[in-house]
Write an enzyme that holds these catalytic residues in place. Structure first.
Site, PDB file in Angstrom:
ATOM      1  N   HIS A  50       0.839  -1.020  -0.041  1.00  0.00           N
ATOM      2  CA  HIS A  50      -0.059   0.074  -0.064  1.00  0.00           C
ATOM      3  C   HIS A  50       0.785   1.104   0.072  1.00  0.00           C
ATOM      4  O   HIS A  50       2.277   1.072   0.116  1.00  0.00           O
ATOM      5  CB  HIS A  50      -0.887   0.023   1.183  1.00  0.00           C
ATOM      6  CG  HIS A  50      -2.032  -0.936   1.036  1.00  0.00           C
ATOM      7  ND1 HIS A  50      -3.178  -0.845   2.160  1.00  0.00           N
ATOM      8  CD2 HIS A  50      -2.035  -1.906   0.404  1.00  0.00           C
ATOM      9  CE1 HIS A  50      -4.118  -1.838   1.763  1.00  0.00           C
ATOM     10  NE2 HIS A  50      -3.694  -2.370   0.536  1.00  0.00           N
ATOM     11  N   GLU A  52       1.504   3.718   2.188  1.00  0.00           N
ATOM     12  CA  GLU A  52       1.960   4.055   3.293  1.00  0.00           C
ATOM     13  C   GLU A  52       3.216   2.979   3.710  1.00  0.00           C
ATOM     14  O   GLU A  52       4.226   3.459   3.822  1.00  0.00           O
ATOM     15  CB  GLU A  52       1.031   3.655   4.590  1.00  0.00           C
ATOM     16  CG  GLU A  52      -0.037   5.006   4.573  1.00  0.00           C
ATOM     17  CD  GLU A  52      -1.160   4.401   3.686  1.00  0.00           C
ATOM     18  OE1 GLU A  52      -2.537   4.852   3.993  1.00  0.00           O
ATOM     19  OE2 GLU A  52      -1.330   3.380   2.999  1.00  0.00           O
ATOM     20  N   SER A  77      -7.134   7.793   3.879  1.00  0.00           N
ATOM     21  CA  SER A  77      -7.453   7.103   5.310  1.00  0.00           C
ATOM     22  C   SER A  77      -6.670   5.718   5.354  1.00  0.00           C
ATOM     23  O   SER A  77      -6.875   4.804   4.435  1.00  0.00           O
ATOM     24  CB  SER A  77      -8.956   6.818   5.697  1.00  0.00           C
ATOM     25  OG  SER A  77      -8.896   6.732   7.086  1.00  0.00           O
ATOM     26  N   CYS A  79      -5.737   1.988   5.928  1.00  0.00           N
ATOM     27  CA  CYS A  79      -6.370   0.723   6.020  1.00  0.00           C
ATOM     28  C   CYS A  79      -5.800   0.282   7.582  1.00  0.00           C
ATOM     29  O   CYS A  79      -4.861   0.773   8.182  1.00  0.00           O
ATOM     30  CB  CYS A  79      -6.130  -0.447   4.993  1.00  0.00           C
ATOM     31  SG  CYS A  79      -4.495  -0.885   5.073  1.00  0.00           S
ATOM     32  N   CYS A  82      -1.855  -0.668   7.396  1.00  0.00           N
ATOM     33  CA  CYS A  82      -1.226   0.486   7.282  1.00  0.00           C
ATOM     34  C   CYS A  82      -1.180   1.258   8.963  1.00  0.00           C
ATOM     35  O   CYS A  82      -0.130   1.631   9.221  1.00  0.00           O
ATOM     36  CB  CYS A  82      -1.459   1.383   6.282  1.00  0.00           C
ATOM     37  SG  CYS A  82      -0.990   0.888   4.850  1.00  0.00           S
TER      38      CYS A  82
END
Length: 145
Positions: A50, A52, A77, A79, A82
């Site tokens: 992802h 991040e 936002s 998950c 992350c």
């Protein structure tokens, strides 16, 4: 939009141009970007990259109180995965581009003392909503549906 969120947006756009999911992130230490990345699950055939996670990976390995001096910027936002990494490394502040298209684990982060700021940037919202509309199957895969 400040320069760090703009850098995260550039990462998200890069991911989209590569055929991936448009989520970008940057890790900032004392006012300097030290790691940046974007969602590369599609591009790398990865289960965990992802935005991040990619930014943390690209920021390199650090020890001690280093992460407690960082801010993570992300276009969407975070998950549960992350958010877990944010908590694991003790990152005290997360700036989120938007949470209208997806609400991650913001309350968990707040409950653990992380300063979470959501800016609801229109360009972040539009980029993600356009992606979800045009690639719903890929989006659902990314969020575990």
């Amino acid at each position: 939009m400040d320069k760090f969120m703009q850098a995260a947006m550039e990462e998200a756009k890069k991911g989209l141009s590569e055929g991936g999911i448009p989520i970008g992130s940057v890790l900032v230490h004392k006012g300097k970007i030290i790691g940046q990345g974007h969602n590369r699950r599609v591009q790398n055939g990865s289960t965990i990259l992802h935005g991040e996670m990619d930014a943390l990976e690209n920021g390199g390995r650090h020890s001690g109180v280093f992460y407690s001096e960082c801010v993570l910027y992300t276009t969407l936002s975070p998950c549960p995965m992350c958010s877990g990494a944010i908590l694991l490394y003790g990152i005290p502040k997360v700036i989120i581009g938007e949470n209208k298209n997806f609400m991650g684990e913001e309350e968990l982060l707040r409950s653990r003392g992380v300063n979470v700021k959501v800016i609801q940037d229109p360009s972040c919202i539009k980029m993600m909503s356009d992606f979800i509309e045009t690639r719903p199957k890929l989006w659902n895969e990314d969020i575990g549906l």
